[in-house]
Scaffold this motif. Structure first.
Motif, mmCIF file in Angstrom:
data_model
loop_
_atom_site.group_PDB
_atom_site.id
_atom_site.type_symbol
_atom_site.label_atom_id
_atom_site.label_comp_id
_atom_site.label_asym_id
_atom_site.label_seq_id
_atom_site.Cartn_x
_atom_site.Cartn_y
_atom_site.Cartn_z
ATOM 1 N N ASN A 31 0.916 -1.096 0.012
ATOM 2 C CA ASN A 31 0.000 -0.056 -0.017
ATOM 3 C C ASN A 31 0.721 1.280 0.130
ATOM 4 O OD1 ASN A 31 -2.602 -1.282 -0.032
ATOM 5 N ND2 ASN A 31 -2.300 -1.427 2.056
ATOM 6 N N GLY A 32 2.022 1.092 0.201
ATOM 7 C CA GLY A 32 3.131 2.211 0.182
ATOM 8 C C GLY A 32 2.995 3.177 1.424
ATOM 9 N N TRP A 33 2.754 2.284 2.598
ATOM 10 C CA TRP A 33 2.858 3.328 3.841
ATOM 11 C C TRP A 33 4.252 3.262 4.364
ATOM 12 C CZ3 TRP A 33 -1.458 -0.407 6.302
ATOM 13 C CH2 TRP A 33 -2.766 0.026 5.497
ATOM 14 N N TYR A 34 4.580 4.439 5.019
ATOM 15 C CA TYR A 34 5.748 4.558 5.656
ATOM 16 C C TYR A 34 5.768 4.099 7.020
ATOM 17 C CZ TYR A 34 9.392 6.559 8.711
ATOM 18 O OH TYR A 34 10.453 6.854 9.441
ATOM 19 N N VAL A 35 6.602 3.353 7.551
ATOM 20 C CA VAL A 35 6.484 2.489 8.794
ATOM 21 C C VAL A 35 8.014 2.609 9.390
ATOM 22 C CG1 VAL A 35 6.300 0.105 9.963
ATOM 23 C CG2 VAL A 35 5.204 0.839 7.781
ATOM 24 N N PRO A 36 8.086 3.353 10.479
ATOM 25 C CA PRO A 36 9.207 3.446 11.106
ATOM 26 C C PRO A 36 10.213 2.304 11.565
ATOM 27 C CG PRO A 36 7.618 4.321 12.612
ATOM 28 C CD PRO A 36 7.039 3.870 11.241
ATOM 29 N N SER A 37 9.289 1.325 12.124
ATOM 30 C CA SER A 37 10.086 0.085 12.338
ATOM 31 C C SER A 37 9.079 -1.135 12.186
ATOM 32 C CB SER A 37 10.533 -0.023 13.915
ATOM 33 O OG SER A 37 9.517 0.033 14.789
ATOM 34 N N LYS A 38 9.768 -2.161 12.029
ATOM 35 C CA LYS A 38 8.651 -3.460 11.728
ATOM 36 C C LYS A 38 8.081 -3.935 13.044
ATOM 37 C CE LYS A 38 10.552 -5.028 7.664
ATOM 38 N NZ LYS A 38 10.821 -6.397 6.762
ATOM 39 N N GLY A 39 8.639 -3.630 14.096
ATOM 40 C CA GLY A 39 8.035 -4.353 15.257
ATOM 41 C C GLY A 39 6.723 -3.517 15.698
ATOM 42 N N TYR A 40 6.357 -2.320 14.957
ATOM 43 C CA TYR A 40 5.192 -1.545 14.932
ATOM 44 C C TYR A 40 4.002 -2.542 14.710
ATOM 45 C CZ TYR A 40 1.563 1.911 13.907
ATOM 46 O OH TYR A 40 0.661 2.837 13.596
ATOM 47 N N PHE A 41 4.171 -3.469 14.045
ATOM 48 C CA PHE A 41 3.247 -4.635 13.547
ATOM 49 C C PHE A 41 3.116 -5.732 14.258
ATOM 50 C CE2 PHE A 41 4.763 -2.714 9.209
ATOM 51 C CZ PHE A 41 3.662 -2.155 9.194
ATOM 52 N N ALA A 42 3.724 -5.803 15.424
ATOM 53 C CA ALA A 42 3.570 -6.846 16.480
ATOM 54 C C ALA A 42 2.079 -7.076 16.775
ATOM 55 C CB ALA A 42 4.436 -7.093 17.454
ATOM 56 N N LYS A 43 1.357 -5.887 17.037
ATOM 57 C CA LYS A 43 -0.014 -5.953 17.654
ATOM 58 C C LYS A 43 -0.713 -5.116 16.755
ATOM 59 C CE LYS A 43 1.119 -6.865 22.257
ATOM 60 N NZ LYS A 43 0.801 -6.366 23.776
ATOM 61 N N GLY A 44 -2.202 -5.407 16.812
ATOM 62 C CA GLY A 44 -3.031 -4.545 16.155
ATOM 63 C C GLY A 44 -3.479 -4.892 14.775
ATOM 64 N N LYS A 45 -4.265 -4.173 14.052
ATOM 65 C CA LYS A 45 -4.718 -4.362 12.747
ATOM 66 C C LYS A 45 -3.727 -3.287 11.855
ATOM 67 C CE LYS A 45 -7.941 -0.437 12.966
ATOM 68 N NZ LYS A 45 -9.341 -0.028 13.001
ATOM 69 N N VAL A 46 -3.988 -3.790 10.436
ATOM 70 C CA VAL A 46 -3.104 -2.978 9.401
ATOM 71 C C VAL A 46 -4.055 -2.407 8.568
ATOM 72 C CG1 VAL A 46 -0.955 -3.570 8.226
ATOM 73 C CG2 VAL A 46 -2.040 -5.361 9.324
ATOM 74 N N HIS A 47 -5.084 -2.467 8.738
ATOM 75 C CA HIS A 47 -6.169 -1.596 7.609
ATOM 76 C C HIS A 47 -6.906 -0.730 8.262
ATOM 77 C CE1 HIS A 47 -8.576 -4.580 9.887
ATOM 78 N NE2 HIS A 47 -9.492 -3.848 9.637
ATOM 79 N N CYS A 48 -7.345 0.129 7.747
ATOM 80 C CA CYS A 48 -8.197 1.378 7.946
ATOM 81 C C CYS A 48 -9.559 0.913 8.064
ATOM 82 C CB CYS A 48 -8.199 2.503 6.854
ATOM 83 S SG CYS A 48 -8.872 4.195 7.354
#
Length: 85
Positions: A31-48
């Motif tokens: 989707n072309g999103w900016y992510v500061p670090s991959k650990g950000y995705f450890a929990k939670g959803k990824v969609h709006c």
């Protein structure tokens, strides 16, 4: 011996965490999103889940519970504005 033994090892939990992070990072990259670090995705959803992005809401409309809630809000607003006059 401990009173409660775990079924799974640490490596299993590490593997699952790494697997979910990779899946979510791939979605973000697509989707072309900016992510500061991959650990950000450890929990939670990824969609709006806003009403504009949610395909289900655009196709099927709001759920019954939300329609009732919106009607209550509208009636409260109309009561409020009618009392002022």
């Amino acid at each position: 011996m401990k009173p409660h033994q775990k079924n799974r090892s640490r490596s299993y939990y590490r593997h699952q965490r790494r697997r979910t992070i990779q899946r979510k990072a791939k979605i973000a990259e697509h989707n072309g999103w900016y992510v500061p670090s991959k650990g950000y995705f450890a929990k939670g959803k990824v969609h709006c889940s806003c009403w504009m992005c949610s395909q289900k809401t655009n196709k099927d409309g709001f759920p019954h519970s939300q329609i009732i809630q919106l009607e209550r809000l509208k009636s409260q607003l109309s009561d409020y504005f009618s009392e002022e006059e």
